[in-house]
Design a protein around this motif. Structure first.
Motif, PDB file in Angstrom:
ATOM      1  N   PHE A  11     -18.308 -20.507   9.693  1.00  0.00           N
ATOM      2  CA  PHE A  11     -17.694 -19.714  10.755  1.00  0.00           C
ATOM      3  C   PHE A  11     -18.735 -19.350  11.825  1.00  0.00           C
ATOM      4  O   PHE A  11     -18.478 -19.476  13.021  1.00  0.00           O
ATOM      5  CB  PHE A  11     -17.053 -18.447  10.179  1.00  0.00           C
ATOM      6  N   LEU A  12     -19.901 -18.903  11.399  1.00  0.00           N
ATOM      7  CA  LEU A  12     -20.958 -18.538  12.357  1.00  0.00           C
ATOM      8  C   LEU A  12     -21.326 -19.728  13.244  1.00  0.00           C
ATOM      9  O   LEU A  12     -21.540 -19.579  14.445  1.00  0.00           O
ATOM     10  CB  LEU A  12     -22.202 -18.034  11.625  1.00  0.00           C
ATOM     11  N   LEU A  13     -21.374 -20.904  12.650  1.00  0.00           N
ATOM     12  CA  LEU A  13     -21.725 -22.102  13.410  1.00  0.00           C
ATOM     13  C   LEU A  13     -20.618 -22.509  14.389  1.00  0.00           C
ATOM     14  O   LEU A  13     -20.899 -23.104  15.426  1.00  0.00           O
ATOM     15  CB  LEU A  13     -22.068 -23.250  12.461  1.00  0.00           C
ATOM     16  N   ARG A  14     -19.369 -22.181  14.072  1.00  0.00           N
ATOM     17  CA  ARG A  14     -18.248 -22.478  14.987  1.00  0.00           C
ATOM     18  C   ARG A  14     -18.124 -21.456  16.110  1.00  0.00           C
ATOM     19  O   ARG A  14     -17.419 -21.693  17.084  1.00  0.00           O
ATOM     20  CB  ARG A  14     -16.917 -22.514  14.224  1.00  0.00           C
ATOM     21  N   THR A  15     -18.776 -20.322  15.966  1.00  0.00           N
ATOM     22  CA  THR A  15     -18.649 -19.248  16.959  1.00  0.00           C
ATOM     23  C   THR A  15     -19.995 -18.932  17.618  1.00  0.00           C
ATOM     24  O   THR A  15     -20.331 -17.782  17.836  1.00  0.00           O
ATOM     25  CB  THR A  15     -18.048 -17.980  16.315  1.00  0.00           C
ATOM     26  N   LYS A  16     -20.718 -19.969  17.954  1.00  0.00           N
ATOM     27  CA  LYS A  16     -22.045 -19.781  18.542  1.00  0.00           C
ATOM     28  C   LYS A  16     -21.994 -19.064  19.894  1.00  0.00           C
ATOM     29  O   LYS A  16     -22.964 -18.438  20.289  1.00  0.00           O
ATOM     30  CB  LYS A  16     -22.750 -21.121  18.699  1.00  0.00           C
ATOM     31  N   GLU A  17     -20.856 -19.159  20.599  1.00  0.00           N
ATOM     32  CA  GLU A  17     -20.770 -18.447  21.877  1.00  0.00           C
ATOM     33  C   GLU A  17     -20.800 -16.940  21.636  1.00  0.00           C
ATOM     34  O   GLU A  17     -21.177 -16.176  22.520  1.00  0.00           O
ATOM     35  CB  GLU A  17     -19.525 -18.859  22.670  1.00  0.00           C
ATOM     36  N   TYR A  18     -20.442 -16.511  20.462  1.00  0.00           N
ATOM     37  CA  TYR A  18     -20.517 -15.096  20.111  1.00  0.00           C
ATOM     38  C   TYR A  18     -21.865 -14.787  19.457  1.00  0.00           C
ATOM     39  O   TYR A  18     -22.482 -13.780  19.757  1.00  0.00           O
ATOM     40  CB  TYR A  18     -19.362 -14.737  19.163  1.00  0.00           C
TER      41      TYR A  18
ATOM     42  N   THR B 125     -25.047 -15.960  19.698  1.00  0.00           N
ATOM     43  CA  THR B 125     -25.898 -16.801  20.548  1.00  0.00           C
ATOM     44  C   THR B 125     -27.253 -17.122  19.915  1.00  0.00           C
ATOM     45  O   THR B 125     -27.861 -18.126  20.277  1.00  0.00           O
ATOM     46  CB  THR B 125     -26.105 -16.142  21.929  1.00  0.00           C
ATOM     47  N   ASP B 126     -27.733 -16.320  18.984  1.00  0.00           N
ATOM     48  CA  ASP B 126     -29.003 -16.624  18.323  1.00  0.00           C
ATOM     49  C   ASP B 126     -28.945 -17.989  17.641  1.00  0.00           C
ATOM     50  O   ASP B 126     -29.954 -18.660  17.488  1.00  0.00           O
ATOM     51  CB  ASP B 126     -29.337 -15.580  17.260  1.00  0.00           C
ATOM     52  N   TYR B 127     -27.737 -18.408  17.221  1.00  0.00           N
ATOM     53  CA  TYR B 127     -27.597 -19.644  16.468  1.00  0.00           C
ATOM     54  C   TYR B 127     -27.407 -20.860  17.374  1.00  0.00           C
ATOM     55  O   TYR B 127     -27.213 -21.971  16.885  1.00  0.00           O
ATOM     56  CB  TYR B 127     -26.472 -19.519  15.449  1.00  0.00           C
ATOM     57  N   LEU B 128     -27.508 -20.660  18.687  1.00  0.00           N
ATOM     58  CA  LEU B 128     -27.531 -21.799  19.609  1.00  0.00           C
ATOM     59  C   LEU B 128     -28.848 -22.550  19.461  1.00  0.00           C
ATOM     60  O   LEU B 128     -28.901 -23.759  19.613  1.00  0.00           O
ATOM     61  CB  LEU B 128     -27.364 -21.337  21.061  1.00  0.00           C
ATOM     62  N   VAL B 129     -29.903 -21.815  19.180  1.00  0.00           N
ATOM     63  CA  VAL B 129     -31.243 -22.384  19.084  1.00  0.00           C
ATOM     64  C   VAL B 129     -31.515 -22.948  17.692  1.00  0.00           C
ATOM     65  O   VAL B 129     -32.065 -24.030  17.550  1.00  0.00           O
ATOM     66  CB  VAL B 129     -32.301 -21.314  19.445  1.00  0.00           C
ATOM     67  N   ALA B 130     -31.129 -22.187  16.669  1.00  0.00           N
ATOM     68  CA  ALA B 130     -31.401 -22.613  15.292  1.00  0.00           C
ATOM     69  C   ALA B 130     -30.255 -22.180  14.391  1.00  0.00           C
ATOM     70  O   ALA B 130     -29.699 -21.096  14.555  1.00  0.00           O
ATOM     71  CB  ALA B 130     -32.703 -21.994  14.803  1.00  0.00           C
ATOM     72  N   GLU B 131     -29.927 -23.046  13.441  1.00  0.00           N
ATOM     73  CA  GLU B 131     -28.884 -22.732  12.468  1.00  0.00           C
ATOM     74  C   GLU B 131     -29.323 -21.534  11.635  1.00  0.00           C
ATOM     75  O   GLU B 131     -30.493 -21.424  11.275  1.00  0.00           O
ATOM     76  CB  GLU B 131     -28.673 -23.955  11.574  1.00  0.00           C
ATOM     77  N   PRO B 132     -28.393 -20.611  11.323  1.00  0.00           N
ATOM     78  CA  PRO B 132     -28.793 -19.459  10.508  1.00  0.00           C
ATOM     79  C   PRO B 132     -29.236 -19.899   9.119  1.00  0.00           C
ATOM     80  O   PRO B 132     -28.671 -20.826   8.540  1.00  0.00           O
ATOM     81  CB  PRO B 132     -27.519 -18.615  10.435  1.00  0.00           C
ATOM     82  N   THR B 133     -30.254 -19.236   8.632  1.00  0.00           N
ATOM     83  CA  THR B 133     -30.715 -19.507   7.269  1.00  0.00           C
ATOM     84  C   THR B 133     -29.749 -18.847   6.288  1.00  0.00           C
ATOM     85  O   THR B 133     -28.943 -17.983   6.666  1.00  0.00           O
ATOM     86  CB  THR B 133     -32.119 -18.923   7.045  1.00  0.00           C
ATOM     87  N   ASP B 134     -29.845 -19.231   5.034  1.00  0.00           N
ATOM     88  CA  ASP B 134     -29.013 -18.601   4.005  1.00  0.00           C
ATOM     89  C   ASP B 134     -29.289 -17.102   3.937  1.00  0.00           C
ATOM     90  O   ASP B 134     -28.372 -16.302   3.723  1.00  0.00           O
ATOM     91  CB  ASP B 134     -29.256 -19.249   2.641  1.00  0.00           C
ATOM     92  N   GLU B 135     -30.548 -16.704   4.157  1.00  0.00           N
ATOM     93  CA  GLU B 135     -30.904 -15.286   4.140  1.00  0.00           C
ATOM     94  C   GLU B 135     -30.232 -14.550   5.298  1.00  0.00           C
ATOM     95  O   GLU B 135     -29.751 -13.427   5.131  1.00  0.00           O
ATOM     96  CB  GLU B 135     -32.427 -15.102   4.218  1.00  0.00           C
ATOM     97  N   GLN B 136     -30.189 -15.168   6.482  1.00  0.00           N
ATOM     98  CA  GLN B 136     -29.526 -14.537   7.619  1.00  0.00           C
ATOM     99  C   GLN B 136     -28.024 -14.388   7.378  1.00  0.00           C
ATOM    100  O   GLN B 136     -27.425 -13.383   7.753  1.00  0.00           O
ATOM    101  CB  GLN B 136     -29.777 -15.332   8.903  1.00  0.00           C
TER     102      GLN B 136
END
Length: 172
Positions: free
Chosen positions: A31-38, A40-51
């Motif tokens: 879901f986080l990867l599908r909503t990168k416009e919201y 925005t930190d994940y535009l640069v790098a995919e969130p880690t499992d910890e994030q």
């Protein structure tokens, strides 16, 4: 607050997400990867499992994990939104809405309004008298939505993403 009042959309259901459940973490990350416009930190790098797990575990000081609820909003089996709720914070009978996020295609729809109304009814039934939330001050879309719901500005502060507007609504 464990039970969430339902909404009048046949394919939509809401359930608690569990940050210790691997399947919930996987669908939440998707879901986080599908909503990168919201997110925005994940535009640069995919969130880690910890994030990803941090969404479930991050708490303000003077709170406990038992006060936090992460609700997944599903359209059939697809996570299409989530609600992050903190009960009795910053004081008793006040709840804080950390996130109320829907995928873009569900925003600006009757569903968004109905989901918010269901949330308000649910928290009111638990004794909550005030709801507080924060958003980026220059986010006009968010400002319009929350103003329509009856929220009033109570303060501002400088946050990681610019000036933040804190709003509150008395519901009981």
């Amino acid at each position: 607050m464990k039970h969430f009042n339902t909404v009048d959309f046949p394919s939509i259901h809401i359930r608690l997400l569990d940050g210790n459940n691997e399947a919930d973490l996987v669908i939440f990350k998707e879901f986080l990867l599908r909503t990168k416009e919201y997110f925005t930190d994940y535009l640069v790098a995919e969130p880690t499992d910890e994030q990803v797990k941090e969404f479930f575990t991050s708490l303000p000081s003077n709170t406990t994990p038992s006060q936090k609820y992460m609700y997944g909003i599903f359209d059939r089996d697809r996570l299409m939104g989530f609600i992050d709720w903190l009960e009795d914070y910053p004081q008793k009978e006040t709840g804080t809405l950390g996130y109320f996020v829907l995928e873009d295609e569900y925003r600006r729809t009757k569903l968004a309004q109905e989901l918010y109304s269901a949330l308000e009814k649910t928290v009111s039934d638990t004794g909550t008298k005030n709801i507080r939330l924060t958003f980026i001050e220059n986010d006009k879309r968010a400002a319009r939505f929350w103003e329509k719901q009856g929220y009033k500005a109570i303060s501002t502060y400088d946050g990681d993403y610019g000036k933040q507007l804190v709003v509150e609504k008395i519901i009981g």
